[in-house]
Design a protein around this motif. Structure first.
Motif, PDB file in Angstrom:
ATOM      1  N   LEU A 204       0.766  -1.129  -0.206  1.00  0.00           N
ATOM      2  CA  LEU A 204      -0.094  -0.006   0.011  1.00  0.00           C
ATOM      3  C   LEU A 204       0.753   0.846   0.046  1.00  0.00           C
ATOM      4  O   LEU A 204       0.468   1.948  -0.737  1.00  0.00           O
ATOM      5  N   ALA A 205       2.118   1.543   0.136  1.00  0.00           N
ATOM      6  CA  ALA A 205       2.770   2.324   0.850  1.00  0.00           C
ATOM      7  C   ALA A 205       3.366   2.905  -0.319  1.00  0.00           C
ATOM      8  O   ALA A 205       3.632   3.883  -0.875  1.00  0.00           O
ATOM      9  N   ARG A 206       3.931   1.276  -0.752  1.00  0.00           N
ATOM     10  CA  ARG A 206       4.819   1.548  -2.230  1.00  0.00           C
ATOM     11  C   ARG A 206       3.692   2.251  -3.366  1.00  0.00           C
ATOM     12  O   ARG A 206       4.122   3.120  -4.109  1.00  0.00           O
ATOM     13  N   GLN A 207       2.324   1.484  -3.269  1.00  0.00           N
ATOM     14  CA  GLN A 207       1.458   1.957  -5.324  1.00  0.00           C
ATOM     15  C   GLN A 207       1.152   3.384  -4.471  1.00  0.00           C
ATOM     16  O   GLN A 207       1.525   4.804  -5.123  1.00  0.00           O
TER      17      GLN A 207
ATOM     18  N   GLY B 215      -1.067   5.348   7.334  1.00  0.00           N
ATOM     19  CA  GLY B 215      -2.011   5.099   7.073  1.00  0.00           C
ATOM     20  C   GLY B 215      -2.732   5.065   8.224  1.00  0.00           C
ATOM     21  O   GLY B 215      -2.135   5.245   9.447  1.00  0.00           O
ATOM     22  N   TRP B 216      -4.259   5.999   7.927  1.00  0.00           N
ATOM     23  CA  TRP B 216      -4.810   6.559   8.939  1.00  0.00           C
ATOM     24  C   TRP B 216      -6.046   5.190   9.738  1.00  0.00           C
ATOM     25  O   TRP B 216      -6.153   4.955   8.175  1.00  0.00           O
TER      26      TRP B 216
ATOM     27  N   SER C 283       4.033   4.864   9.614  1.00  0.00           N
ATOM     28  CA  SER C 283       4.120   5.320   8.987  1.00  0.00           C
ATOM     29  C   SER C 283       5.578   5.258   8.587  1.00  0.00           C
ATOM     30  O   SER C 283       6.136   4.578   8.554  1.00  0.00           O
ATOM     31  N   GLY C 284       6.151   5.923   7.570  1.00  0.00           N
ATOM     32  CA  GLY C 284       7.553   5.404   6.811  1.00  0.00           C
ATOM     33  C   GLY C 284       7.750   6.986   5.663  1.00  0.00           C
ATOM     34  O   GLY C 284       7.369   7.961   5.450  1.00  0.00           O
ATOM     35  N   LEU C 285       9.221   6.195   5.171  1.00  0.00           N
ATOM     36  CA  LEU C 285       9.733   6.911   4.224  1.00  0.00           C
ATOM     37  C   LEU C 285      10.452   6.545   3.158  1.00  0.00           C
ATOM     38  O   LEU C 285      10.720   5.393   3.663  1.00  0.00           O
ATOM     39  N   ILE C 286      10.031   6.671   1.909  1.00  0.00           N
ATOM     40  CA  ILE C 286      10.580   6.330   1.012  1.00  0.00           C
ATOM     41  C   ILE C 286      11.096   6.501   0.188  1.00  0.00           C
ATOM     42  O   ILE C 286      10.763   7.615  -0.203  1.00  0.00           O
TER      43      ILE C 286
END
Length: 274
Positions: free
Chosen positions: A182-185, A253-254, A262-265
């Motif tokens: 999900l984070a990647r997309q 993501g909530w 949460s994070g960093l890409i």
């Protein structure tokens, strides 16, 4: 993206709280200001970042106590809204980037109605985004829906199952591998959303995620992103040169008004070989 000419007279400082959907307010003034989307700021650095995120939708309010905040007043009076505020963020992410983004209400006047926030709201169909925006061929593998852009902040509803992911046991929460996808997309969709041409590829170079609580399967999930990349960087001749561009994307993501992860890409863009 709105240009400066779209707001020829507007600077970041506003005369009344009602002037903008999102109101940046120095922390000491919060008890005195009524606004549905108040966002506290401690200094110019925080205000500058949040203004880059929210762009034309925000303003800084100082009221009758402007003299107590000279640095914020000087910065806001000199800064127009539009591309100058929302151009590429050329600095490293703030150390408290996730906390800063968390100050921006997920439910707000700009995005309300485009995302599902409750189980009852999710009874209506979710509209998947175009597969090309997340580099997929099969629409069933697209995990994002109900896209909404608030300034440079992108929000999506999320599907919590995918034919690409088959797990060996059922679970009441969304597995970490799917949350990572999900984070990647969301990062890829956000980059294209602020101007990366569809014939360019995105190479992920770094991924860090912090999981704070389980994400349930039966409650709507909202994914939000902010990318350091901006459209002005892609004016000619950059598109034809094929120059690579390094960027970072903050992801959250909530669920039920709580940031679950949460994070960093980190990523590098490159033009696909012809």
């Amino acid at each position: 993206m709105d240009s400066v000419s779209s707001h020829p007279e507007r600077r970041l400082r506003v005369a009344s709280p009602e002037a903008v959907p999102f109101l940046l307010v120095p922390e000491p003034l919060l008890p005195e200001v009524e606004h549905p989307c108040r966002i506290p700021v401690k200094n110019v650095e925080e205000a500058e970042f949040l203004a880059a995120v929210l762009q034309e939708h925000c303003g800084l309010y100082l009221g009758a106590r402007a003299a107590e905040f000279p640095a914020l007043a000087e910065w806001a009076d000199a800064t127009p809204v539009g591309v100058r505020v929302g151009e590429q963020w050329k600095k490293d992410p703030p150390e408290n980037v996730s906390e800063l983004l968390a100050r921006i209400p997920v439910r707000n006047a700009v995005s309300e109605g485009r995302q599902s926030f409750t189980e009852a709201e999710q009874a209506r169909p979710l509209e998947r985004i175009d597969p090309v925006l997340v580099h997929k061929r099969d629409p069933a593998n697209v995990l994002l829906a109900n896209a909404c852009r608030v300034g440079a902040l992108h929000q999506f509803n999320a599907f919590t199952d995918s034919p690409e992911f088959v797990f060996d046991h059922p679970s009441e929460h969304v597995q970490g591998m799917l949350l990572t996808e999900l984070a990647r997309q969301a990062a890829i969709a956000a980059i294209h959303g602020v101007g990366l041409p569809l014939d360019w590829s995105l190479i992920l170079t770094r991924l860090t995620l912090e999981f704070r609580r389980f994400v349930r399967n039966d409650v709507p999930v909202v994914i939000r992103t902010f990318a350091s990349f901006r459209l002005p960087e892609w004016a000619e001749p950059v598109r034809s040169d094929g120059r690579r561009n390094r960027m970072w994307i903050a992801v959250q993501g909530w669920q039920e008004d709580t940031c679950c992860y949460s994070g960093l890409i980190g990523a590098v863009s490159a033009k696909a070989a012809s």
